[in-house]
Scaffold this motif. Structure first.
Motif, PDB file in Angstrom:
ATOM      1  N   LEU A 122       0.835  -1.214   0.000  1.00 17.76           N
ATOM      2  CA  LEU A 122       0.000   0.000   0.000  1.00 17.76           C
ATOM      3  C   LEU A 122       0.867   1.261   0.000  1.00 17.76           C
ATOM      4  CD1 LEU A 122      -3.067  -0.243   2.413  1.00 17.76           C
ATOM      5  CD2 LEU A 122      -2.969  -0.261  -0.055  1.00 17.76           C
ATOM      6  N   GLU A 123       1.911   1.236   0.836  1.00 17.91           N
ATOM      7  CA  GLU A 123       2.790   2.420   0.922  1.00 17.91           C
ATOM      8  C   GLU A 123       3.470   2.678  -0.412  1.00 17.91           C
ATOM      9  OE1 GLU A 123       5.302   1.434   4.213  1.00 17.91           O
ATOM     10  OE2 GLU A 123       3.845   2.160   5.695  1.00 17.91           O
ATOM     11  N   MET A 124       3.926   1.588  -1.029  1.00 20.56           N
ATOM     12  CA  MET A 124       4.615   1.729  -2.315  1.00 20.56           C
ATOM     13  C   MET A 124       3.647   2.298  -3.374  1.00 20.56           C
ATOM     14  SD  MET A 124       5.998  -1.255  -4.774  1.00 20.56           S
ATOM     15  CE  MET A 124       4.330  -1.583  -5.315  1.00 20.56           C
ATOM     16  N   ARG A 125       2.432   1.757  -3.423  1.00 21.40           N
ATOM     17  CA  ARG A 125       1.482   2.233  -4.442  1.00 21.40           C
ATOM     18  C   ARG A 125       1.092   3.695  -4.200  1.00 21.40           C
ATOM     19  NH1 ARG A 125      -3.452  -0.598  -5.783  1.00 21.40           N
ATOM     20  NH2 ARG A 125      -3.578  -1.645  -3.777  1.00 21.40           N
ATOM     21  N   ASP A 126       0.861   4.042  -2.934  1.00 19.30           N
ATOM     22  CA  ASP A 126       0.514   5.440  -2.632  1.00 19.30           C
ATOM     23  C   ASP A 126       1.628   6.363  -3.092  1.00 19.30           C
ATOM     24  OD1 ASP A 126      -1.840   4.732  -1.482  1.00 19.30           O
ATOM     25  OD2 ASP A 126      -1.186   4.996   0.595  1.00 19.30           O
ATOM     26  N   TYR A 127       2.868   5.946  -2.842  1.00 19.05           N
ATOM     27  CA  TYR A 127       4.006   6.800  -3.201  1.00 19.05           C
ATOM     28  C   TYR A 127       4.071   6.963  -4.726  1.00 19.05           C
ATOM     29  CZ  TYR A 127       8.507   8.974  -3.548  1.00 19.05           C
ATOM     30  OH  TYR A 127       9.500   9.867  -3.850  1.00 19.05           O
ATOM     31  N   ILE A 128       4.062   5.838  -5.434  1.00 21.62           N
ATOM     32  CA  ILE A 128       4.188   5.920  -6.904  1.00 21.62           C
ATOM     33  C   ILE A 128       2.992   6.672  -7.493  1.00 21.62           C
ATOM     34  CG2 ILE A 128       4.435   4.619  -9.077  1.00 21.62           C
ATOM     35  CD1 ILE A 128       5.660   2.331  -7.474  1.00 21.62           C
ATOM     36  N   ASP A 129       1.786   6.356  -7.029  1.00 22.24           N
ATOM     37  CA  ASP A 129       0.576   6.978  -7.590  1.00 22.24           C
ATOM     38  C   ASP A 129       0.559   8.496  -7.390  1.00 22.24           C
ATOM     39  OD1 ASP A 129      -0.260   4.435  -8.237  1.00 22.24           O
ATOM     40  OD2 ASP A 129      -1.682   4.251  -6.575  1.00 22.24           O
ATOM     41  N   SER A 130       1.135   8.962  -6.279  1.00 21.40           N
ATOM     42  CA  SER A 130       1.064  10.405  -6.022  1.00 21.40           C
ATOM     43  C   SER A 130       2.313  11.154  -6.487  1.00 21.40           C
ATOM     44  CB  SER A 130       0.809  10.670  -4.531  1.00 21.40           C
ATOM     45  OG  SER A 130       1.788  10.022  -3.769  1.00 21.40           O
ATOM     46  N   HIS A 131       3.352  10.422  -6.901  1.00 21.77           N
ATOM     47  CA  HIS A 131       4.586  11.099  -7.341  1.00 21.77           C
ATOM     48  C   HIS A 131       4.876  10.943  -8.826  1.00 21.77           C
ATOM     49  CE1 HIS A 131       5.209  11.229  -3.018  1.00 21.77           C
ATOM     50  NE2 HIS A 131       6.080  12.180  -3.245  1.00 21.77           N
ATOM     51  N   ARG A 132       4.044  10.192  -9.551  1.00 24.83           N
ATOM     52  CA  ARG A 132       4.363   9.992 -10.971  1.00 24.83           C
ATOM     53  C   ARG A 132       4.194  11.313 -11.742  1.00 24.83           C
ATOM     54  NH1 ARG A 132      -0.931   6.455 -11.365  1.00 24.83           N
ATOM     55  NH2 ARG A 132      -2.424   8.118 -11.663  1.00 24.83           N
ATOM     56  N   ALA A 133       4.878  11.376 -12.911  1.00 22.57           N
ATOM     57  CA  ALA A 133       4.864  12.626 -13.682  1.00 22.57           C
ATOM     58  C   ALA A 133       3.506  12.884 -14.323  1.00 22.57           C
ATOM     59  CB  ALA A 133       5.947  12.559 -14.757  1.00 22.57           C
ATOM     60  N   ILE A 134       2.860  11.811 -14.809  1.00 24.30           N
ATOM     61  CA  ILE A 134       1.599  11.991 -15.542  1.00 24.30           C
ATOM     62  C   ILE A 134       0.414  11.687 -14.630  1.00 24.30           C
ATOM     63  CG2 ILE A 134       0.391  11.400 -17.686  1.00 24.30           C
ATOM     64  CD1 ILE A 134       3.154   9.864 -18.310  1.00 24.30           C
ATOM     65  N   SER A 135      -0.516  12.622 -14.562  1.00 22.45           N
ATOM     66  CA  SER A 135      -1.755  12.460 -13.796  1.00 22.45           C
ATOM     67  C   SER A 135      -1.554  11.854 -12.410  1.00 22.45           C
ATOM     68  CB  SER A 135      -2.740  11.564 -14.559  1.00 22.45           C
ATOM     69  OG  SER A 135      -2.822  11.922 -15.890  1.00 22.45           O
ATOM     70  N   PRO A 136      -0.720  12.462 -11.581  1.00 22.16           N
ATOM     71  CA  PRO A 136      -0.549  11.902 -10.231  1.00 22.16           C
ATOM     72  C   PRO A 136      -1.838  12.032  -9.417  1.00 22.16           C
ATOM     73  CG  PRO A 136       0.475  14.059 -10.368  1.00 22.16           C
ATOM     74  CD  PRO A 136       0.034  13.716 -11.763  1.00 22.16           C
ATOM     75  N   LEU A 137      -1.951  11.188  -8.411  1.00 22.14           N
ATOM     76  CA  LEU A 137      -3.108  11.289  -7.516  1.00 22.14           C
ATOM     77  C   LEU A 137      -3.031  12.629  -6.784  1.00 22.14           C
ATOM     78  CD1 LEU A 137      -5.473  10.220  -5.753  1.00 22.14           C
ATOM     79  CD2 LEU A 137      -3.761   9.264  -4.237  1.00 22.14           C
ATOM     80  N   ARG A 138      -4.055  13.425  -6.954  1.00 20.34           N
ATOM     81  CA  ARG A 138      -4.161  14.642  -6.145  1.00 20.34           C
ATOM     82  C   ARG A 138      -5.637  15.020  -6.051  1.00 20.34           C
ATOM     83  NH1 ARG A 138      -5.111  19.100  -9.074  1.00 20.34           N
ATOM     84  NH2 ARG A 138      -4.688  18.927 -11.299  1.00 20.34           N
ATOM     85  N   GLN A 139      -5.918  15.782  -5.021  1.00 20.06           N
ATOM     86  CA  GLN A 139      -7.304  16.179  -4.808  1.00 20.06           C
ATOM     87  C   GLN A 139      -7.658  17.323  -5.761  1.00 20.06           C
ATOM     88  OE1 GLN A 139      -7.999  17.185  -0.669  1.00 20.06           O
ATOM     89  NE2 GLN A 139      -9.654  18.542  -1.306  1.00 20.06           N
ATOM     90  N   ALA A 140      -8.748  17.178  -6.495  1.00 22.54           N
ATOM     91  CA  ALA A 140      -9.185  18.287  -7.365  1.00 22.54           C
ATOM     92  C   ALA A 140      -9.584  19.451  -6.462  1.00 22.54           C
ATOM     93  CB  ALA A 140     -10.377  17.841  -8.216  1.00 22.54           C
ATOM     94  N   GLU A 141      -9.362  20.673  -6.937  1.00 20.41           N
ATOM     95  CA  GLU A 141      -9.664  21.843  -6.101  1.00 20.41           C
ATOM     96  C   GLU A 141     -11.125  21.887  -5.679  1.00 20.41           C
ATOM     97  OE1 GLU A 141      -8.372  25.468  -7.950  1.00 20.41           O
ATOM     98  OE2 GLU A 141      -6.279  24.758  -7.898  1.00 20.41           O
ATOM     99  N   ASP A 142     -11.988  21.416  -6.565  1.00 22.32           N
ATOM    100  CA  ASP A 142     -13.421  21.476  -6.252  1.00 22.32           C
ATOM    101  C   ASP A 142     -13.967  20.143  -5.724  1.00 22.32           C
ATOM    102  OD1 ASP A 142     -12.868  20.368  -8.701  1.00 22.32           O
ATOM    103  OD2 ASP A 142     -14.572  21.249  -9.745  1.00 22.32           O
ATOM    104  N   ALA A 143     -13.078  19.283  -5.224  1.00 18.72           N
ATOM    105  CA  ALA A 143     -13.552  17.995  -4.686  1.00 18.72           C
ATOM    106  C   ALA A 143     -14.004  18.148  -3.231  1.00 18.72           C
ATOM    107  CB  ALA A 143     -12.431  16.961  -4.763  1.00 18.72           C
ATOM    108  N   LEU A 144     -14.962  17.315  -2.837  1.00 14.21           N
ATOM    109  CA  LEU A 144     -15.403  17.283  -1.442  1.00 14.21           C
ATOM    110  C   LEU A 144     -14.677  16.115  -0.772  1.00 14.21           C
ATOM    111  CD1 LEU A 144     -19.240  17.795  -2.028  1.00 14.21           C
ATOM    112  CD2 LEU A 144     -17.538  19.502  -1.366  1.00 14.21           C
TER     113      LEU A 144
END
Ligand code: DC
Length: 234
Positions: free
Chosen positions: A179-201
């Motif tokens: 889980l830690e590895m996937r969270d890291y890769i998913d949020s640090h990749r160059a293309i479309s990283p995991l991040r919260q959209a500004e208008d997300a709840l």
């Protein structure tokens, strides 16, 4: 005719996104799409066919042979992932796939391939899709964007229970490090990283029951439906 909206659910691995997305879709009579299943099925194909995904050409060639489709299981009404007409819904949840899927999902060609299909599925709206980049990249115009989160220890425990049912040899340490590895890769990749959209709840479900989180999300959905000039009634 009732107006329909697009609902996106993004967030960390094992936050309960798919549980919420499935229930929301059922309540609203919408289609549920598990975008992660598409990345998992592509990874399965690459592993089975020994595709060297560090080589662009190999990835491009392999993608030409991949046909992904969601089909409804008539027994339980759940939508299931088919890879080249084979039902892979069960095998794509395996840790062997989970260990590689974040690497494969970081490849530009793979993302373009998957996102194109995801956008086509949302053309008629009336869809709930969960993933990592759904509110930011796939449907930036979605009427309702939810960003899910939960305490790390709770996420590890949930995923462990899920995987243990299939494989009693699995350890909690294996699950935690994956889980830690996937969270890291998913949020640090160059293309479309995991991040919260500004208008997300934001929906933190660490202390919520499944029913409570559904009630919150349904409330948001109904509000957005009314906003969309809809006379939807439930
Ligand atoms: O939601 P999941 O755990 O089944 O997703 C599997 C992997 O696919 C996850 O590690 C990140 C990736 N993924 C992605 O990059 N973009 C998405 N929209 C969905 C999943």
């Amino acid at each position: 005719m009732d107006k329909k909206i697009i609902i996106t659910i993004d967030g960390w691995s094992s936050c309960g996104k798919s549980t919420l997305a499935k229930q929301l879709a059922r309540e609203l009579g919408y289609v549920y799409i598990d975008s992660g299943a598409m990345y998992r099925a592509i990874t399965l194909y690459f592993l089975r066919n020994h595709v060297d995904w560090t080589k662009h050409k190999a990835v491009e060639d392999a993608l030409k042979h991949i046909d992904l489709e969601f089909q409804s299981n008539h027994k339980n009404g759940q939508s299931e992932m088919y890879l080249n007409e084979e039902n892979v819904e069960y095998v794509i949840r395996d840790l062997v796939v989970a260990e590689k899927v974040s690497d494969v999902a970081a490849i530009r060609e793979v993302r373009e391939f998957a996102v194109r299909q995801q956008q086509a599925m949302g053309r008629k709206k009336g869809i709930v899709m969960d993933g990592r980049d759904i509110g930011t990249v796939v449907f930036p115009q979605a009427e309702l964007k939810i960003f899910m989160t939960a305490d790390n220890a709770i996420r590890v425990e949930r995923r462990f229970r899920e995987l243990y049912e299939k494989n009693p040899n699995i350890t909690i340490e294996e699950v935690k490090s994956n889980l830690e590895m996937r969270d890291y890769i998913d949020s640090h990749r160059a293309i479309s990283p995991l991040r919260q959209a500004e208008d997300a709840l934001v929906l933190d479900n660490s202390k919520l029951t499944i029913k409570e989180q559904l009630d919150i999300a349904l409330g948001w959905a109904k509000e957005r439906l009314e906003h969309a000039g809809n006379n939807h009634k439930k």
